[in-house]
Enzyme design. Structure first.
Site: not given
Length: 559
Positions: A203, A331
């Site tokens: 991220e 994810e």
């Protein structure tokens, strides 16, 4: 008779969940001539995260000792739960992975456990992965046949620069210092541990969560990782895949990453999805049961792509800028910040989970990693008892029944009936997934093979009609809906109906009316279908899910 009565499937749903309210007929046309997409054989994946036990959200601390540094790897249910998948993909990663130091070689930073520090990103210090712990993890992976993706520490050696990432974090500059990762990968190979893929960062794509790195620098870092992999694996029989960036999709950022890193460097573009919003949202259940929201829900106002739109745009980005790469959901836990308490670990979550698996597969997503295997509120396993939550069984049924060939479906039904079809796994025929989001309506499903419809139209044009023709005549055509053999007394379909044990937020799931629970020996239960004649319609009760396996369904795309 002036039209051909289509062959259809139906069985009354009598497995403990009574269909209340009206029944509605629905038509489903499976387009069987060609696949619209293809997944990997091991499409189902689950994650292991790094959070310490004092990671909390909304006055709830749902992690305990369920993560990479602390998990009881010897627990017998853990091994059995992984083995039941026969090669489950496991991704090791999460928010703290970029702050993990590997205790191998010559370190530039001390290697200490994670510690709560409010001033740090995500309010934790850097943490340590000791090599004896890595050895223990790989013993579990080897024992259970897990296929492993490992997320590397992409912030190692970088520094904060002026500017803010999403959520108040900092933008980071400078090149990735690959020395610690290099020594760690070298150790891994020297020990004979098989890692299927290495992923750089978590991220950090713009907008980053806590921290971000520019796409141009990230592309250069991927080139560096590629050099390392080529060097260390030069004498290996198999080369691992290289994955990046494990972030929230941003079309221009992802395109730049591919352009800078160049051809065949990034093998897989990974992106994260949390389309249900924050875990403390009181509307969470309503969102899950809203078909419009499932298709168009967004992570936040900072990430404006709807769910289906994200898949489409990522697919287009790969086509235009990196056709050598494939797409994974690296994810996805539905609701972010550890999931929804007393929601994410209950039956109702399977509506979201199975629906997004179906949606992702339609857009050539090769792998879908669920956050998490264990840990947080969204674990497939209970974090203290290791007993499977409902979504574990949903994942296992998908893994065993849904093959990698994805078929298009034209559903003439309410939007509350979500329908997906795949070639069946390791066998002939197709498997249809039905998700009934309606609180009151049961559906009786009319399934048609588009090859038959086309044949019907062609014959009508040539012969001028169908008067006097029987259903048997139609079934025996060269492109039938089902294929009967002379030895068949009754062609059968397999049905797997999933429902809650009493209420939607039950932590126990029923399969064909029987509770799914571990055996007395602690083994994963067998997931047995009920059988019914293929010529009877399918019936699905309100707020229930069904996998329907049609072994005799003739689909040229699946041959």
């Amino acid at each position: 008779m002036g039209f051909l009565l289509p062959l259809f499937l139906f069985v009354a749903y009598l497995y403990g969940v009574s269909a209340q309210g009206p029944s509605t007929y629905a038509t489903i046309i499976v387009k069987s001539a060609a696949k619209i997409a293809e997944t990997d054989d091991q499409f189902i994946c689950a994650t292991l995260d790094w959070w310490p036990s004092d990671k909390c959200n909304y006055n709830d601390c749902p992690w305990g000792n369920s993560t990479v540094p602390y998990l009881d790897l010897s627990h017998p249910i853990l091994a059995k739960a992984i083995q039941a998948f026969d090669h489950l993909r496991i991704r090791i990663g999460g928010s703290l992975q970029d702050h993990v130091v590997y205790d191998v070689g010559t370190l530039k930073y001390p290697c200490h456990p994670f510690k709560k520090i409010d001033e740090e990103i995500f309010k934790f210090s850097e943490g340590c992965l000791h090599m004896n712990r890595w050895d223990e993890l790989n013993h579990l992976f080897n024992k259970t046949g897990a296929i492993v993706t490992f997320g590397l520490n992409a912030l190692y050696g970088r520094h904060k620069i002026k500017g803010l990432a999403w959520g108040g974090g900092s933008a980071w500059g400078g090149a990735w210092d690959s020395s610690n990762a290099h020594e760690f990968i070298n150790y891994t190979v020297s020990k004979g541990y098989h890692i299927d893929s290495w992923e750089l960062g978590n991220e950090l794509s713009e907008p980053g969560i806590g921290a971000s790195v520019g796409a141009e620098q990230y592309g250069k870092d991927m080139i560096e990782l590629n050099v390392i992999i080529n060097e260390i694996y030069k004498n290996s029989h198999s080369r691992p895949l290289i994955l990046a960036p494990g972030g929230f999709f941003n079309a221009s950022w992802y395109a730049k990453l591919l352009e800078v890193s160049g051809s065949n460097v990034v093998n897989v573009l990974t992106h994260h999805l949390y389309n249900l919003g924050p875990g403390n949202d009181t509307r969470l259940v309503n969102k899950i049961l809203d078909p419009h929201y499932l298709s168009n829900g967004t992570f936040s106002t900072y990430i404006s792509n709807g769910t289906s739109d994200t898949f489409k745009k990522l697919q287009q980005t790969i086509k235009n800028h990196g056709p050598w790469a494939s797409a994974w959901v690296g994810e996805s836990g539905g609701a972010y910040n550890s999931g929804g308490r007393d929601v994410s670990n209950t039956f109702v979550y399977s509506f979201w989970y199975l629906d997004i698996l179906g949606m992702a597969s339609k857009y050539n997503t090769k792998v879908y990693c669920r956050q998490t295997l264990i840990g947080g509120n969204y674990g497939l396993l209970n974090r203290t008892t290791f007993v499977p939550n409902p979504d574990y069984y949903s994942a296992l049924l998908w893994h065993r029944l849904m093959g990698k060939g994805v078929l298009d479906v034209d559903s003439k039904a309410s939007a509350h009936l979500r329908v997906y079809a795949h070639c069946s796994k390791s066998r002939a025929g197709i498997t249809v997934l039905l998700i009934n989001l309606s609180r009151k309506t049961s559906f009786k499903i009319l399934v048609q093979n588009d090859m038959n419809i086309n044949l019907h139209v062609k014959e009508k044009n040539h012969k001028g009609g169908h008067k006097g023709r029987s259903l048997a005549d139609f079934v025996n055509k060269s492109v039938p809906l089902i294929e009967r053999k002379a030895s068949d007394v009754t062609a059968q379909k397999e049905e797997y109906h999933l429902s809650p044990d009493g209420h939607l937020r039950s932590q126990r799931m029923l399969l064909n009316g029987k509770p799914l629970q571990l055996t007395k020996a602690g083994d994963i239960p067998t997931l047995d279908p009920v059988f019914s004649d293929v010529t009877s319609p399918i019936s699905i009760a309100p707020l229930s899910i069904a996998f329907i396996v049609l072994p005799q369904f003739v689909a040229p795309a699946c041959v």
